[in-house]
Design a protein around this motif. Sequence first.
Motif, PDB file in Angstrom:
ATOM      1  N   PRO A  74      -0.930   3.747   4.914  1.00  0.00           N
ATOM      2  CA  PRO A  74      -1.234   4.910   4.064  1.00  0.00           C
ATOM      3  C   PRO A  74      -1.550   6.170   4.871  1.00  0.00           C
ATOM      4  CG  PRO A  74      -2.411   2.977   3.280  1.00  0.00           C
ATOM      5  CD  PRO A  74      -1.797   2.609   4.603  1.00  0.00           C
ATOM      6  N   PHE A  78       0.541   9.421   4.239  1.00  0.00           N
ATOM      7  CA  PHE A  78      -0.153  10.553   3.620  1.00  0.00           C
ATOM      8  C   PHE A  78      -0.735  11.528   4.639  1.00  0.00           C
ATOM      9  CE2 PHE A  78      -0.103   7.319   0.268  1.00  0.00           C
ATOM     10  CZ  PHE A  78       0.533   8.048  -0.726  1.00  0.00           C
ATOM     11  N   LEU A  81       2.193  13.612   5.490  1.00  0.00           N
ATOM     12  CA  LEU A  81       2.487  14.511   4.362  1.00  0.00           C
ATOM     13  C   LEU A  81       1.464  15.648   4.281  1.00  0.00           C
ATOM     14  CD1 LEU A  81       3.644  12.055   1.554  1.00  0.00           C
ATOM     15  CD2 LEU A  81       5.029  13.747   2.769  1.00  0.00           C
ATOM     16  N   ILE A 123      -6.355  15.524   1.046  1.00  0.00           N
ATOM     17  CA  ILE A 123      -5.547  14.299   1.161  1.00  0.00           C
ATOM     18  C   ILE A 123      -6.188  13.232   2.044  1.00  0.00           C
ATOM     19  CG2 ILE A 123      -3.321  13.401   1.986  1.00  0.00           C
ATOM     20  CD1 ILE A 123      -2.128  16.152   1.081  1.00  0.00           C
ATOM     21  N   VAL A 127      -7.534   8.759   1.801  1.00  0.00           N
ATOM     22  CA  VAL A 127      -6.843   7.840   2.720  1.00  0.00           C
ATOM     23  C   VAL A 127      -7.871   7.073   3.552  1.00  0.00           C
ATOM     24  CG1 VAL A 127      -5.325   7.709   4.744  1.00  0.00           C
ATOM     25  CG2 VAL A 127      -4.715   9.191   2.829  1.00  0.00           C
TER      26      VAL A 127
END
Length: 153
Positions: A74, A78, A81, A123, A127
């Motif tokens: 993850p 992420f 990203l 974000i 995570v």
Amino acid sequence: MKNKNVLYLTQAAMIAALYVVLTMIANALGIASGNIQVRFSEALTVLPFLTPAAVPGLFIGCLIANLVTGAMLPDIIFGSLATLIGAIGTWMLGKAAIGKDEKQKKLFTWLSPLPPILANAVIIPPVLKYAYGIIPMWFSVITVTAGEIISCG
């Protein structure tokens, strides 16, 4: 046209490589991941203000850095990203600054670190919670945001 493409690819590759190297240095010091992270490589996230080649360079560099530093899936997805979203935001600020007067350009320049700071602040804490079990999430928001401000702000 051909030289422009070569320049773009070269810039992107150099930025990606630099991101990986700087992240590995921070990782060796124990500050590249976890709840408190100050990645020196995040200083590069303001480069899309100057060149669009930094957008893919930062994304690929972050992806590779997350892979080689042993991040969980993850975080690889992420985290990369988040860097991409921040880079796109910074690039958009750079585009918006074109044609503005000097005072407005200076304002856009000072605002250029905000997209990566905000993208990572939103974000990365979830995570850290769901991939690594780091809680409380509000503390991660504070530490990740502080790390981003130190790195690229």
